[in-house]
Design a protein around this motif. Sequence first.
Motif, short mmCIF file in Angstrom:
data_model
loop_
_atom_site.label_atom_id
_atom_site.label_comp_id
_atom_site.label_asym_id
_atom_site.label_seq_id
_atom_site.Cartn_x
_atom_site.Cartn_y
_atom_site.Cartn_z
N GLY A 155 0.73 -1.27 0.22
CA GLY A 155 0.11 0.15 -0.11
C GLY A 155 0.97 1.13 0.11
O GLY A 155 0.19 2.12 -0.21
N GLY A 156 2.14 1.28 0.23
CA GLY A 156 3.10 2.29 0.10
C GLY A 156 3.86 2.39 1.41
O GLY A 156 3.30 2.33 2.46
N HIS A 157 4.74 2.94 1.21
CA HIS A 157 5.72 3.23 2.58
C HIS A 157 5.35 4.24 3.50
O HIS A 157 6.08 4.49 4.66
CB HIS A 157 7.09 3.50 2.19
CG HIS A 157 7.93 2.36 1.43
ND1 HIS A 157 7.23 1.09 1.55
CD2 HIS A 157 8.91 2.26 0.51
CE1 HIS A 157 7.96 0.09 0.95
NE2 HIS A 157 9.19 0.77 0.32
N GLU A 158 4.54 5.20 3.01
CA GLU A 158 3.97 6.21 4.00
C GLU A 158 3.10 5.97 5.21
O GLU A 158 2.95 6.35 6.17
CB GLU A 158 3.10 7.27 3.17
CG GLU A 158 1.80 6.80 2.62
CD GLU A 158 1.62 5.91 1.71
OE1 GLU A 158 0.70 5.68 1.03
OE2 GLU A 158 2.84 5.62 1.08
N SER A 159 3.04 4.56 5.20
CA SER A 159 2.09 4.01 6.40
C SER A 159 3.00 3.91 7.65
O SER A 159 2.43 3.84 8.63
CB SER A 159 1.43 2.82 6.07
OG SER A 159 2.46 1.90 5.52
N TRP A 160 4.35 3.53 7.23
CA TRP A 160 5.12 3.20 8.57
C TRP A 160 6.36 4.32 8.49
O TRP A 160 7.09 4.45 9.47
CB TRP A 160 5.65 1.87 8.32
CG TRP A 160 6.42 1.62 7.01
CD1 TRP A 160 5.90 1.05 5.83
CD2 TRP A 160 7.94 1.73 6.70
NE1 TRP A 160 6.73 1.08 4.98
CE2 TRP A 160 8.14 1.23 5.31
CE3 TRP A 160 8.69 2.13 7.56
CZ2 TRP A 160 9.49 1.21 4.83
CZ3 TRP A 160 10.36 2.20 6.92
CH2 TRP A 160 10.48 1.77 5.66
N HIS A 161 6.90 4.79 7.04
CA HIS A 161 7.99 5.47 7.17
C HIS A 161 7.73 7.17 7.73
O HIS A 161 6.80 7.66 6.91
CB HIS A 161 8.66 5.57 5.80
CG HIS A 161 10.08 5.91 5.77
ND1 HIS A 161 10.52 7.18 5.97
CD2 HIS A 161 11.19 5.28 5.47
CE1 HIS A 161 11.95 7.35 6.03
NE2 HIS A 161 12.32 6.22 5.59
N PRO A 162 8.64 7.58 8.42
CA PRO A 162 8.19 9.05 9.04
C PRO A 162 8.46 10.11 7.95
O PRO A 162 7.98 11.22 8.05
CB PRO A 162 8.81 9.17 10.45
CG PRO A 162 10.21 8.44 10.18
CD PRO A 162 9.51 7.09 9.43
N HIS A 163 9.56 9.71 7.26
CA HIS A 163 9.86 10.86 6.10
C HIS A 163 9.85 10.01 4.64
O HIS A 163 10.90 9.70 4.07
CB HIS A 163 11.15 11.35 6.42
CG HIS A 163 11.32 11.97 7.75
ND1 HIS A 163 10.69 13.00 7.93
CD2 HIS A 163 11.71 11.46 8.78
CE1 HIS A 163 10.79 13.77 9.24
NE2 HIS A 163 11.74 12.56 9.58
N ILE A 209 1.13 10.99 4.98
CA ILE A 209 1.94 10.17 6.20
C ILE A 209 1.29 9.74 7.26
O ILE A 209 0.42 10.36 7.76
CB ILE A 209 3.18 11.14 6.61
CG1 ILE A 209 3.84 11.77 5.40
CG2 ILE A 209 4.02 10.56 7.84
CD1 ILE A 209 4.83 12.74 5.86
N GLY A 210 1.64 8.14 7.50
CA GLY A 210 0.58 7.73 8.58
C GLY A 210 1.18 7.84 9.99
O GLY A 210 0.37 7.73 10.93
N GLN A 211 2.46 8.06 10.40
CA GLN A 211 2.95 8.26 11.59
C GLN A 211 4.19 9.03 11.78
O GLN A 211 4.67 9.50 10.80
CB GLN A 211 3.13 6.67 12.33
CG GLN A 211 4.36 5.89 11.42
CD GLN A 211 4.56 4.66 11.98
OE1 GLN A 211 5.25 4.40 13.11
NE2 GLN A 211 3.98 3.40 11.25
N GLY A 216 -0.23 12.98 9.04
CA GLY A 216 -1.31 13.57 8.49
C GLY A 216 -0.79 14.74 7.35
O GLY A 216 -1.63 15.04 6.51
N GLU A 217 0.31 14.87 7.13
CA GLU A 217 1.01 15.67 6.11
C GLU A 217 1.04 14.82 4.65
O GLU A 217 1.34 13.74 4.56
CB GLU A 217 2.47 15.91 6.50
CG GLU A 217 2.97 16.99 5.34
CD GLU A 217 4.51 17.50 5.76
OE1 GLU A 217 5.31 17.51 4.86
OE2 GLU A 217 4.87 17.45 7.01
N GLN A 218 0.60 15.51 3.76
CA GLN A 218 0.80 14.87 2.37
C GLN A 218 2.03 15.37 1.71
O GLN A 218 2.43 16.35 1.79
CB GLN A 218 -0.51 15.54 1.60
CG GLN A 218 -1.91 15.12 1.93
CD GLN A 218 -2.84 15.42 0.82
OE1 GLN A 218 -2.98 16.36 0.36
NE2 GLN A 218 -4.04 14.60 1.00
N VAL A 219 2.51 14.32 0.83
CA VAL A 219 3.62 14.45 0.09
C VAL A 219 2.98 14.07 -1.46
O VAL A 219 2.32 13.32 -1.54
CB VAL A 219 4.78 13.38 0.37
CG1 VAL A 219 5.18 13.53 1.77
CG2 VAL A 219 4.22 11.94 0.40
#
Length: 365
Positions: A155-163, A209-211, A216-219
């Motif tokens: 589903g994409g790395h934004e679920s776990w990666h902070p950056h 970004i998930g965590q 909550g920030e969008q990239v």
Amino acid sequence: MGEPLRVGVVGCGVISNAYLTTAAGTDELEIVAVADLDRTRAEDAGRRHDVPVLDLPDLLAHDGVEWVLDLTTPGAHEEVALAAIAHGRSVYNEKPLCATVAQARRVVDAATAAGVSVGGAPDTVLGTGVQTARAAVESGAIGRPVAATATMASGGHESWHPHPDFYYAPGGGPLLDMGPYYLTALVHLLGPVTAVQGVATRPRAHRTIGQGPRAGEQVPVDVATHVTALVEHASGAVTTLLMSFDAPASLARPLEIHGEQGSLLVPDPNRFDGDVQVHARGDEWRTLPPSAGYAGAGRGAGLVDAARSADRRTTRASADVALHVLDTMETVLRAADAGARLEVASTCDVPPLVPLTDLASRPEA
């Protein structure tokens, strides 16, 4: 038994912990120093692994550094590698080798001119998982290989990666981020790639970004996040490849190799180990015991492989393979844009099989 290979680490992000842990577990690597543009991050890594912290120019100029391990983001790989080569250091880059083939060729050409070496991740293929599968293929366990499937569905790395920004910037995306694991394994198993066809899509323009502190920030998404390809190997085998950051879940096997006399299930090439299963015609699935590869390996096995070579500069995680894999991926994306079958300009020699060896123990002289 010889001196350890002396390594300077540039980039102290998430993946650096895995490399530094491997180095701490073997007497064949010595981390001379670490550096990062974020001094706080470098100091944190230095404290956790008890290694000195230097600024990048000082690390590159350090007389004790033989290899520079570049763990920066893909967009910085060329700049860091060329600076290290200019100081007479060999370079080992995280995957992909560089953000583009043109950059990678400049790095390899500079290293050749300077008489130093370039290696590149992934070195997961040197573990018992892929190497045992390769030994099975080479022994004729499934007959002549004719087809393969390679699937990475996430589903994409934004679920776990902070950056996670760089995963969605040029040089990122599922193909360039995760494809090196699968395509490098396929090169070891089926040989270099000769031609490709591809389809690539980008269903969403932003990711959330998930965590972490930026939750909550969008990239922005500037690359394809779902890529499928047909990959033709010089051996005659054809692979169906799927790399996606748009698939929340999947039960697909990471790698399947099908031959005239049987099929082989290969474990996740993002890991060093895992069960290899074979199904011969008229038989049932059975698990093969490890028969090749570095047992107990972790990130950095490619540098240990260099330390064990006669010249301390030759590694099975070679720039030859890494550049060919990058060329293959870049050609897939060009083929997707063109809607055409395109030949891959480069090729490579497949490195020798790794005998079954404990990574933590030096081979007998």
